[in-house]
Design an enzyme around this catalytic site. Structure first.
Site, PDB file in Angstrom:
ATOM      1  N   LYS A   1      63.199  25.345  52.312  1.00 47.80           N
ATOM      2  CA  LYS A   1      63.267  24.214  51.579  1.00 47.80           C
ATOM      3  C   LYS A   1      63.757  24.473  50.401  1.00 47.80           C
ATOM      4  CE  LYS A   1      60.309  20.243  50.114  1.00 47.80           C
ATOM      5  NZ  LYS A   1      59.089  19.444  50.152  1.00 47.80           N
TER       6      LYS A   1
ATOM      7  N   GLU B   1      51.273  11.066  42.465  1.00 48.40           N
ATOM      8  CA  GLU B   1      51.152  12.391  43.017  1.00 48.40           C
ATOM      9  C   GLU B   1      49.973  13.163  42.247  1.00 48.40           C
ATOM     10  OE1 GLU B   1      52.810  16.308  45.502  1.00 48.40           O
ATOM     11  OE2 GLU B   1      53.986  14.627  44.570  1.00 48.40           O
TER      12      GLU B   1
END
Length: 386
Positions: A140, A190
């Site tokens: 990723k 977040e």
């Protein structure tokens, strides 16, 4: 420990702090409190010691003080952390009924917009990363792009902050100087980590889809995100990394088996709330935040290889984007947030940032569209369109 506030505070206590924000102030609003800091008693310097140690030493000399500010994506770069001269705190914005009052929309400003890179170039970078993943190099990487907005009048940062805060009052809204003449502001969804006494909370987000103005379509997109194998895998990688980084600090840790959804004004996100019981009372929220950062949600995995891919692919320095912003006190408590949905402001120019998590199943055009959707948080605040 910075005091919490009653569940039913005086009307206007939080919005008064938002209204009081001015140039050179430091403003942070979280789901637990609203904070307005003024002046600089002491700046946290660069040094050889770990950043958290430098902050702990500074707070030891000022036990009633609070550190406020931001840390870059590259933790070796200079931070923008200070002990302010004065700090006013209030209840969370979402608890103040006045936050629901309408705010003036953006004035009819004209913006010249430059995309860096252009969506087509960005998509090619995503495709190249996907090819390397299929070859087994890494699993990723988070690739970002920027928009540079240049106005014809000086920026009205307090008004932008008002619109950001009132649009998502339950999130994490911030505005603070980073370098002379530059202000970092944004509305992040977040939480990297918070510490309150012996309780730790982290809320990693990974896996996203744009909201729709059509209710039925919005619900369909949310349901599809919860079933998306690609997004669930991307999310699981991040949650596992957060779990592994938090575990050395915890006597016990709870990681839910499946994510839930959270929404902002523009996006749906897969969300997992990780909680832990602190096993090391000397470990501050900032120390744990620095151990967690960067998670695969903003960098990738393996971390160092993902950093290299980011440097090779992104045609700009991230600076404070995907870094950390928040506050901490001398007891070690604090709240540190991932610096996303943000912009850097300087006189007449805004640089907006947005990234997307790229995995082997990613489609380049879809990731480019995701960054465009994430830009909308800020574009709506300034009255601009791509």
């Amino acid at each position: 420990m910075m005091a919490d506030h009653p569940a039913h505070p005086a009307v206007g206590a939080a919005t008064a702090l938002l209204d009081g924000y001015g140039p050179d102030d430091r403003f942070i609003a979280t789901p637990t409190r609203t904070l307005l800091a003024r002046g600089v008693r002491r700046a946290i310097p660069q040094g050889d010691a770990p950043l958290a140690r430098r902050v702990t030493d500074a707070l030891a000399d000022s036990p009633s003080g609070v550190v406020v500010g931001a840390i870059p994506f590259d933790q070796s770069a200079p931070p923008a952390l200070v002990l302010p001269e004065s700090v006013r705190t209030g209840p969370p914005l979402a608890s103040d009924p006045l936050i629901a009052l309408p705010v003036a929309g953006p004035a009819g400003a004209r913006w010249d917009i430059r995309q860096d890179p252009e969506p087509e170039v960005y998509a090619k970078g995503v495709a190249a990363a996907v090819d390397r993943m299929w070859q087994g190099e890494f699993s990723k990487v988070v690739l970002a792009r920027t928009l540079e907005l240049t106005g014809h009048e000086p920026l009205d940062i307090p008004s932008m902050l008002q619109r950001l805060a009132r649009r998502d009052p339950s999130g994490y809204t911030f505005a603070l100087p980073t370098t002379p003449g530059r202000t970092l502001l944004g509305a992040s969804p977040e939480l990297l980590v918070s510490r309150r006494g012996g309780a730790l909370v982290a809320n990693p987000l990974a896996g996203s889809t744009p909201r729709s103005t059509d209710l039925a379509e919005d619900v369909r997109r949310a349901a599809a995100l919860l079933q998306s194998a690609k997004d669930l895998h991307e999310h699981a990688v991040v949650v596992d990394a957060v779990h592994q980084a938090m575990a050395p600090y915890c006597s016990e840790i709870d990681v839910p088996a499946r994510p839930t959804l959270i929404r902002t004004a523009t996006m749906w996100h897969l969300s997992t709330t990780v909680t832990g019981a602190l096993d090391r009372p000397d470990a501050s929220a900032l120390e744990i935040a620095c151990a967690l950062h960067p998670t695969p949600a903003v960098c990738g995995t393996p971390t160092e290889l993902a950093r290299t891919v980011i440097r090779e692919t992104e045609p700009f320095d991230r600076g404070f984007f995907t870094g950390i912003v928040g506050w901490g006190d001398a007891s070690g408590d604090g709240e540190w947030v991932v610096t996303i949905r943000c912009a850097e402001a300087a006189e007449r120019t805004l640089r907006l940032y947005a990234g997307a998590g790229v995995v082997a199943a990613s489609e380049p055009e879809a990731e480019a569209e995701e960054t465009a959707a994430k830009f909308r948080t800020f574009l709506n605040a300034v009255g601009a369109e791509l």
